[in-house]
Design a protein around this motif. Sequence first.
Motif, PDB file in Angstrom:
ATOM      1  N   HIS A 137       0.844  -1.209   0.000  1.00  0.00           N
ATOM      2  CA  HIS A 137       0.000   0.000   0.000  1.00  0.00           C
ATOM      3  C   HIS A 137       0.874   1.252   0.000  1.00  0.00           C
ATOM      4  O   HIS A 137       0.508   2.286   0.549  1.00  0.00           O
ATOM      5  CB  HIS A 137      -0.961  -0.014   1.183  1.00  0.00           C
ATOM      6  N   HIS A 398     -11.486  -1.132   3.275  1.00  0.00           N
ATOM      7  CA  HIS A 398     -10.727  -2.122   4.044  1.00  0.00           C
ATOM      8  C   HIS A 398     -11.509  -2.547   5.294  1.00  0.00           C
ATOM      9  O   HIS A 398     -12.297  -1.767   5.832  1.00  0.00           O
ATOM     10  CB  HIS A 398      -9.403  -1.520   4.532  1.00  0.00           C
ATOM     11  N   HIS A 443     -11.177   3.533  -0.960  1.00  0.00           N
ATOM     12  CA  HIS A 443     -10.622   4.113  -2.190  1.00  0.00           C
ATOM     13  C   HIS A 443     -11.071   3.372  -3.438  1.00  0.00           C
ATOM     14  O   HIS A 443     -11.567   2.245  -3.373  1.00  0.00           O
ATOM     15  CB  HIS A 443      -9.088   4.125  -2.120  1.00  0.00           C
TER      16      HIS A 443
HETATM   17 CU1  C2O Z   1      -6.547  -3.887  -2.389  1.00  0.00          CU
HETATM   18 CU2  C2O Z   1      -6.443  -0.467  -0.221  1.00  0.00          CU
HETATM   19  O1  C2O Z   1      -6.576  -2.221  -1.275  1.00  0.00           O
END
Ligand code: C2O
Length: 461
Positions: A137, A398, A443
Amino acid sequence: MINRRDFLGSMLSTVVGAGALGIPRFSLAASGSDDPYDYILTAEPADISLVPGGVTHALCFDGGYPAPIIRGRQGKTLRILFKNRLNEPTTIHWHGLRIPIEMDGVPFLSQPPIAAGEDFLYEFVPPDAGTFWYHPHVNSIIQLGKGLVGAIIIDEAEAVDFDHEEVLLLKNWHVNDDGSFSEFTSPRNAARMGTPGRWETVNGQHKPTFPVPAGALTRIRLLNVDNTLIYNVAIPDHSAWVIAIDGSPVDQPYPLQVHAMGPGMRLDLALVTPVAGELVRIKNAKGRLMFDLVNLQAEASAFKRQTVPVKPLPANPIPKPDIEHAETVNFVFEWEGAISPADKDGNSDPKFWTINRRAWDKMTADYIPDPVARLVLGKNYIFNLRNNTPNRHPIHLHGFIWKVLNSNKKEIVPFHTDTVLLEKYETVQVAFVADNPGRWMYHCHVIEHMKTGLMGYIEVV
Ligand code: C2O
Ligand code: CU
Ligand code: CU
């Protein structure tokens, strides 16, 4: 009390050999655990071969692509000792798993970035069985784009009956003919559908044919691990049943027609493979045309299945939202127009996309905005997801799994998901119980959209 660093230190000395599937494992003698779900996972640069005759300087898990499949079991502790051997910081996020925020792998919101050369122990108990995936991330356009994507499969607490399984990772690579990387993004594309990679692959191979046993009841797990593209999966010449969407079992399996998978989304299918020599052709539908994605070729086997026993997979323990008493929260996803990069040298990303009129375009320690919503722990919510743009957006939260209730554009048979693919100008309502405290990323999974504003987070306290 032992802190995480000491814990990790003591553990490093107990690393033992390699386990099944070629994935290195370690055992934690001190924990008194004999669970086999302990892994070591390393992110590192690696040269791989994607295009014929070319070399690609990729970023990989455990030195190759596809990444190792991490397998856990529902309700059993899973430990992944992650080693960052990239030249930059990263974190690993477990997409779709409802686990504590400390293990969610988002820099600053859930943990400090893992510096180059450092290790971090991810440890959690997956509550749900299904097809999930893992990815960094941090610097996502590049880290995911160059290959850091992999499948994490959580087996049902009680084994389900399949003869065979195929895990298929869909990804288009941004590569030139010699294998070198081409442009991953441009402002022009980021403001539209994103930058598609030109080299389409399944498990790193272009239009491959994989062998499968004939006459076998087969579970196919498809994962869209691409940064940008939507795949419209179809198997026109062979019957296949949809058994799970984005990791969550459907209440009633139904025949596959065309299933749109945005970035981050998954699809589980059940089918019986044909007689030896015959193919199952999995296609990508574009309009009325069908393009090859991957073929499965049946090889002689002892299996003699005729039909798919059409029964649902065991349901996951997702709390049932109380729709009557749920509070509605409105979100509008919009385009901010052609806003040039904030500084004249073009050093910052442009902002194109907003959630409730606000863009969040970079993630640094000193740039964490307010959450886009604050929710009360344990309360029921309906999110009204309104796409006010002519583009499609796979919207992902999430830490939770939504129940999809309805849409203003199509008939919905309620189902569960962690990622809703919003069609242009579509409004979709989803419901869930805010039972997991933390600051949870929220997101679009088109990575260029996320990076140019279409991200925020939800705080549950
Ligand atoms: Cu696959 Cu913030 O995700
Ligand atoms: Cu996620
Ligand atoms: Cu988007």
